[in-house]
Motif scaffolding. Sequence first.
Motif, PDB file in Angstrom:
ATOM      1  N   GLY A 107       0.779  -1.229   0.000  1.00 12.52           N
ATOM      2  CA  GLY A 107       0.000   0.000   0.000  1.00 12.52           C
ATOM      3  C   GLY A 107       0.810   1.277   0.000  1.00 12.52           C
ATOM      4  O   GLY A 107       0.239   2.366   0.103  1.00 12.52           O
ATOM      5  N   LEU A 108       2.123   1.174  -0.154  1.00 16.07           N
ATOM      6  CA  LEU A 108       2.941   2.392  -0.156  1.00 16.07           C
ATOM      7  C   LEU A 108       2.774   3.145  -1.470  1.00 16.07           C
ATOM      8  O   LEU A 108       2.932   2.575  -2.548  1.00 16.07           O
ATOM      9  N   ARG A 109       2.462   4.418  -1.359  1.00 19.60           N
ATOM     10  CA  ARG A 109       2.514   5.341  -2.481  1.00 19.60           C
ATOM     11  C   ARG A 109       3.426   6.486  -2.083  1.00 19.60           C
ATOM     12  O   ARG A 109       3.549   6.803  -0.890  1.00 19.60           O
ATOM     13  N   PRO A 110       4.066   7.140  -3.054  1.00 12.64           N
ATOM     14  CA  PRO A 110       5.068   8.151  -2.698  1.00 12.64           C
ATOM     15  C   PRO A 110       4.460   9.339  -1.953  1.00 12.64           C
ATOM     16  O   PRO A 110       3.534   9.983  -2.456  1.00 12.64           O
ATOM     17  N   PRO A 111       4.960   9.642  -0.752  1.00 10.86           N
ATOM     18  CA  PRO A 111       4.566  10.905  -0.123  1.00 10.86           C
ATOM     19  C   PRO A 111       5.239  12.057  -0.856  1.00 10.86           C
ATOM     20  O   PRO A 111       6.391  11.967  -1.260  1.00 10.86           O
ATOM     21  N   GLN A 112       4.495  13.139  -1.028  1.00 11.77           N
ATOM     22  CA  GLN A 112       4.999  14.289  -1.776  1.00 11.77           C
ATOM     23  C   GLN A 112       5.342  15.444  -0.837  1.00 11.77           C
ATOM     24  O   GLN A 112       4.826  15.530   0.283  1.00 11.77           O
ATOM     25  N   PHE A 113       6.194  16.357  -1.306  1.00 10.55           N
ATOM     26  CA  PHE A 113       6.294  17.641  -0.631  1.00 10.55           C
ATOM     27  C   PHE A 113       4.948  18.344  -0.752  1.00 10.55           C
ATOM     28  O   PHE A 113       4.167  18.085  -1.679  1.00 10.55           O
ATOM     29  N   TYR A 114       4.686  19.245   0.179  1.00  6.58           N
ATOM     30  CA  TYR A 114       3.384  19.914   0.185  1.00  6.58           C
ATOM     31  C   TYR A 114       3.119  20.698  -1.099  1.00  6.58           C
ATOM     32  O   TYR A 114       1.981  20.815  -1.526  1.00  6.58           O
ATOM     33  N   SER A 115       4.154  21.223  -1.701  1.00  8.74           N
ATOM     34  CA  SER A 115       3.971  22.067  -2.892  1.00  8.74           C
ATOM     35  C   SER A 115       5.324  22.304  -3.540  1.00  8.74           C
ATOM     36  O   SER A 115       6.375  22.089  -2.917  1.00  8.74           O
ATOM     37  N   PRO A 116       5.330  22.770  -4.788  1.00  8.00           N
ATOM     38  CA  PRO A 116       6.601  23.154  -5.406  1.00  8.00           C
ATOM     39  C   PRO A 116       7.324  24.246  -4.610  1.00  8.00           C
ATOM     40  O   PRO A 116       8.559  24.218  -4.519  1.00  8.00           O
ATOM     41  N   TYR A 117       6.582  25.169  -4.042  1.00  8.15           N
ATOM     42  CA  TYR A 117       7.201  26.220  -3.219  1.00  8.15           C
ATOM     43  C   TYR A 117       7.947  25.612  -2.041  1.00  8.15           C
ATOM     44  O   TYR A 117       9.119  25.932  -1.786  1.00  8.15           O
ATOM     45  N   GLU A 118       7.288  24.720  -1.310  1.00  9.84           N
ATOM     46  CA  GLU A 118       7.934  24.154  -0.122  1.00  9.84           C
ATOM     47  C   GLU A 118       9.105  23.247  -0.509  1.00  9.84           C
ATOM     48  O   GLU A 118      10.117  23.200   0.199  1.00  9.84           O
ATOM     49  N   ALA A 119       9.000  22.557  -1.635  1.00  7.71           N
ATOM     50  CA  ALA A 119      10.114  21.734  -2.098  1.00  7.71           C
ATOM     51  C   ALA A 119      11.298  22.600  -2.505  1.00  7.71           C
ATOM     52  O   ALA A 119      12.464  22.251  -2.252  1.00  7.71           O
TER      53      ALA A 119
END
Length: 294
Positions: A107-119
């Motif tokens: 069930g693992l799916r990639p966790p993302q950064f909150y947004s391009p700004y935060e990344a």
Amino acid sequence: MTTFTIDPRGPFSLYEQGVFGFGQNFDTRWDGVMRLAFCVDGYSAHAGVEVRQDGELLHCEMTGDADPAVVRRQVARVISADHDGHGFAAIGEQDPVIGALQRVRPGLRPPQFYSPYEAAVWSVLSARRPARQMAAVRDALSRAHGTVFTLAGRECPALPAPAQLLRVTEFPGIPELKLRRLHEVAKAALDGQLAIDRLTAMDPDDAMRDLQRLPGIGPFYSALVVIRACGLTDVLPTQEPKALDLVRRLYDLPATPSPQQLAVLAEPWRPYRTWATVLVRAAGARLLESRAAA
């Protein structure tokens, strides 16, 4: 408090995401709640969200004055619940290695950064610095200049919005050069250059080149922003040495594959090549250990 639900459609484990440590989350303790505190898309408001899983559904409780519909879409993107995962499960049925990795981290799916700004902010902060050290600096910056939410009994600071970040003239642990670069990121966000819709409408390679106009964002970090903050499922990272070595060992290749060879090997992973690569990195070592012990 506003509540909403998300149906991830297909195999999904909030636990596997909660214990997945990377630039956005170094606290891998798990008590059944995922706590998210972030700048809402548009970068003028903050939100705090508690996410819990009950069977196939995700139940979310939101704190803040942002538009709940915008927050719901963003939360779904951040936890990769905005795409139907049945197709990814099917790839595991066709590729024995991917299937074995899916069983290791079900069930693992990639966790993302909150947004391009935060990344992009993280990219500037963490460049040539120990990641955990800079995560502590980011936390302090967020507490001092962002918004702090109390989520399921814990304080969770959200990064300063771009306008707030521009008002920061000095901060412990952030050298003057990095602060100037952070201001350029904030200006780009306010100008719409880091809008999620803008970047996802572009070809991923074009988006990466576009991001490299920002000081301090080179090829590696532009790829991080596009691949790990925009919610794309089918961008194949070809320049990650760890992933390439794991592919060599998992597929019993005679040598580390070149980017071109990886592209050929990963063709059956479409349209989830990003998800598959993250799974290789997250579960590959554990699968290799179990093979060796067998």
